[in-house]
Design a protein around this motif. Structure first.
Motif, PDB file in Angstrom:
ATOM      1  N   THR A 272      84.056  88.444  27.358  1.00  0.00           N
ATOM      2  CA  THR A 272      83.982  88.094  25.948  1.00  0.00           C
ATOM      3  C   THR A 272      83.522  89.300  25.136  1.00  0.00           C
ATOM      4  N   ALA A 273      84.025  89.378  23.924  1.00  0.00           N
ATOM      5  CA  ALA A 273      83.626  90.429  22.991  1.00  0.00           C
ATOM      6  C   ALA A 273      83.418  89.778  21.625  1.00  0.00           C
ATOM      7  N   TYR A 274      82.196  89.870  21.122  1.00  0.00           N
ATOM      8  CA  TYR A 274      81.855  89.312  19.814  1.00  0.00           C
ATOM      9  C   TYR A 274      81.774  90.453  18.816  1.00  0.00           C
ATOM     10  N   ALA A 275      82.644  90.433  17.810  1.00  0.00           N
ATOM     11  CA  ALA A 275      82.634  91.393  16.719  1.00  0.00           C
ATOM     12  C   ALA A 275      81.875  90.785  15.543  1.00  0.00           C
ATOM     13  N   PRO A 276      81.564  91.572  14.508  1.00  0.00           N
ATOM     14  CA  PRO A 276      80.913  90.993  13.329  1.00  0.00           C
ATOM     15  C   PRO A 276      81.666  89.770  12.806  1.00  0.00           C
ATOM     16  N   GLY A 277      80.910  88.694  12.579  1.00  0.00           N
ATOM     17  CA  GLY A 277      81.489  87.437  12.125  1.00  0.00           C
ATOM     18  C   GLY A 277      81.771  86.454  13.237  1.00  0.00           C
ATOM     19  N   ASP A 278      81.674  86.871  14.494  1.00  0.00           N
ATOM     20  CA  ASP A 278      81.933  85.979  15.624  1.00  0.00           C
ATOM     21  C   ASP A 278      80.670  85.227  16.023  1.00  0.00           C
ATOM     22  N   PHE A 279      80.856  84.019  16.559  1.00  0.00           N
ATOM     23  CA  PHE A 279      79.714  83.166  16.920  1.00  0.00           C
ATOM     24  C   PHE A 279      80.205  82.013  17.775  1.00  0.00           C
ATOM     25  N   LEU A 280      79.260  81.222  18.268  1.00  0.00           N
ATOM     26  CA  LEU A 280      79.542  80.037  19.076  1.00  0.00           C
ATOM     27  C   LEU A 280      78.458  79.015  18.753  1.00  0.00           C
ATOM     28  N   THR A 281      78.847  77.859  18.197  1.00  0.00           N
ATOM     29  CA  THR A 281      77.838  76.882  17.801  1.00  0.00           C
ATOM     30  C   THR A 281      77.382  76.045  19.006  1.00  0.00           C
ATOM     31  N   ALA A 282      76.393  75.198  18.780  1.00  0.00           N
ATOM     32  CA  ALA A 282      75.680  74.506  19.853  1.00  0.00           C
ATOM     33  C   ALA A 282      76.585  73.573  20.666  1.00  0.00           C
ATOM     34  N   HIS A 283      76.393  73.622  22.000  1.00  0.00           N
ATOM     35  CA  HIS A 283      77.102  72.776  22.940  1.00  0.00           C
ATOM     36  C   HIS A 283      76.328  72.804  24.256  1.00  0.00           C
ATOM     37  N   ASP A 284      76.726  71.963  25.233  1.00  0.00           N
ATOM     38  CA  ASP A 284      75.913  71.886  26.454  1.00  0.00           C
ATOM     39  C   ASP A 284      76.686  72.159  27.753  1.00  0.00           C
ATOM     40  N   ASP A 285      77.984  72.491  27.677  1.00  0.00           N
ATOM     41  CA  ASP A 285      78.798  72.861  28.847  1.00  0.00           C
ATOM     42  C   ASP A 285      79.031  71.718  29.832  1.00  0.00           C
ATOM     43  N   ASP A 286      78.618  70.504  29.511  1.00  0.00           N
ATOM     44  CA  ASP A 286      78.750  69.385  30.452  1.00  0.00           C
ATOM     45  C   ASP A 286      80.130  68.751  30.297  1.00  0.00           C
ATOM     46  N   VAL A 287      81.052  69.125  31.179  1.00  0.00           N
ATOM     47  CA  VAL A 287      82.425  68.615  31.138  1.00  0.00           C
ATOM     48  C   VAL A 287      82.697  67.865  32.440  1.00  0.00           C
ATOM     49  N   ALA A 288      83.102  66.612  32.332  1.00  0.00           N
ATOM     50  CA  ALA A 288      83.344  65.784  33.516  1.00  0.00           C
ATOM     51  C   ALA A 288      84.391  66.429  34.415  1.00  0.00           C
ATOM     52  N   GLY A 289      84.102  66.440  35.727  1.00  0.00           N
ATOM     53  CA  GLY A 289      85.056  66.933  36.703  1.00  0.00           C
ATOM     54  C   GLY A 289      85.006  68.418  36.971  1.00  0.00           C
ATOM     55  N   LYS A 290      84.256  69.182  36.171  1.00  0.00           N
ATOM     56  CA  LYS A 290      84.211  70.636  36.353  1.00  0.00           C
ATOM     57  C   LYS A 290      83.200  71.066  37.421  1.00  0.00           C
ATOM     58  N   ARG A 291      82.258  70.202  37.761  1.00  0.00           N
ATOM     59  CA  ARG A 291      81.274  70.467  38.827  1.00  0.00           C
ATOM     60  C   ARG A 291      80.493  71.755  38.563  1.00  0.00           C
ATOM     61  N   ARG A 292      80.005  71.875  37.347  1.00  0.00           N
ATOM     62  CA  ARG A 292      79.248  73.060  36.945  1.00  0.00           C
ATOM     63  C   ARG A 292      77.769  72.866  37.240  1.00  0.00           C
ATOM     64  N   HIS A 293      77.199  73.763  38.017  1.00  0.00           N
ATOM     65  CA  HIS A 293      75.771  73.701  38.327  1.00  0.00           C
ATOM     66  C   HIS A 293      74.953  74.561  37.366  1.00  0.00           C
ATOM     67  N   ALA A 294      75.495  75.701  36.984  1.00  0.00           N
ATOM     68  CA  ALA A 294      74.779  76.614  36.096  1.00  0.00           C
ATOM     69  C   ALA A 294      75.806  77.442  35.312  1.00  0.00           C
ATOM     70  N   ALA A 295      75.377  77.931  34.167  1.00  0.00           N
ATOM     71  CA  ALA A 295      76.183  78.849  33.366  1.00  0.00           C
ATOM     72  C   ALA A 295      75.552  80.232  33.432  1.00  0.00           C
ATOM     73  N   TYR A 296      76.377  81.257  33.203  1.00  0.00           N
ATOM     74  CA  TYR A 296      75.831  82.610  33.197  1.00  0.00           C
ATOM     75  C   TYR A 296      76.460  83.431  32.083  1.00  0.00           C
TER      76      TYR A 296
END
Length: 244
Positions: free
Chosen positions: A150-174
């Motif tokens: 990922t590359a964030y330039a001026p003006g780029d952002f990501l608003t609040a979320h929790d990464d919990d998607v059914a079926g993805k079997r995610r234990h941790a984010a990095y």
């Protein structure tokens, strides 16, 4: 692309058990100097040299992809309309804008690729790297890491979320930071939110630092300001387990 593969290796001084205790207490940990320095610098240079970045912008559940040439071809008024739509979406819902280079999940596709991003994702998914990540998170079920640059330039952002998607079997984010010079005042901070949406803790995008956090956990990336001298480069993804 680099002329020869990057030799990925963990910093031998990392203390997995100490990191595990921090992770258990807070559900997140910042692992400084994650790779040997030469590997981190080579990966950073590889990202800066790439021209195949694609800007990702969502509108609700729809995702739009814009290459750099496509954005360059946009008229001034078209860019203004897109900016207005992005900021309008951020006022009350889930919204993001940043550049990305995706890495395939398929092991055969990764093995056939000469892309250092694919090599990094493969390295992170086995051997010493996976062993450390299992130790720190306490999740022995982790079998592989997915990834995107990922590359964030001026003006780029990501608003609040929790990464919990059914079926993805995610234990941790990095989030693996790959920008050698960064000031917190430039934005691009990884923030964690409490129950009422108030930011309670954050990490600056420090170079060669792996930010690791339990899923689900509400988080966001603050907008990069016009003062930023560089894009905010990183590799991000989730540590997952196979089905069954």
């Amino acid at each position: 692309m680099p002329e020869k593969p990057i030799a990925f290796a963990l910093n031998p001084d990392l203390d997995g058990m100490a990191l595990a205790r921090k992770y258990a207490d807070l559900g997140r940990v910042q692992i400084n100097d994650f790779l040997v320095a030469e590997a981190a610098e080579a990966l950073h240079l590889a990202l800066r040299a790439r021209s195949d970045w694609v800007q990702l912008v969502n509108s609700g559940d729809k995702v739009f992809e814009l290459s750099r040439p496509a954005r360059d071809a946009m008229a001034t008024n078209q860019r203004a309309v897109l900016d207005d739509a992005v900021y309008a979406g951020a006022r009350s819902g889930f919204q993001y804008r940043y550049e990305s280079i995706r890495v395939p999940d398929d092991a055969a596709a990764r093995a056939a690729s000469s892309d250092p991003l694919a090599h990094f994702a493969t390295w992170l998914s086995k051997g010493e790297a996976r062993d450390l990540l299992r130790t720190v998170t306490g999740a022995e079920a982790i079998t592989f890491a997915d990834a995107q640059a990922t590359a964030y330039a001026p003006g780029d952002f990501l608003t609040a979320h929790d990464d919990d998607v059914a079926g993805k079997r995610r234990h941790a984010a990095y989030v693996f930071g790959l920008t050698p010079v960064w000031r917190p005042e430039w934005g691009g901070l990884l923030l964690f939110h409490d129950g009422d949406g108030t930011a309670m803790n954050g990490f600056s995008p420090v170079h060669n630092t792996l930010n690791l956090f339990r899923v689900p956990q509400v988080h966001s990336v603050t907008e990069v300001t016009r003062a930023a001298a560089y894009r905010r480069y990183s590799i991000t993804g989730w540590l997952r387990s196979s089905a069954g």
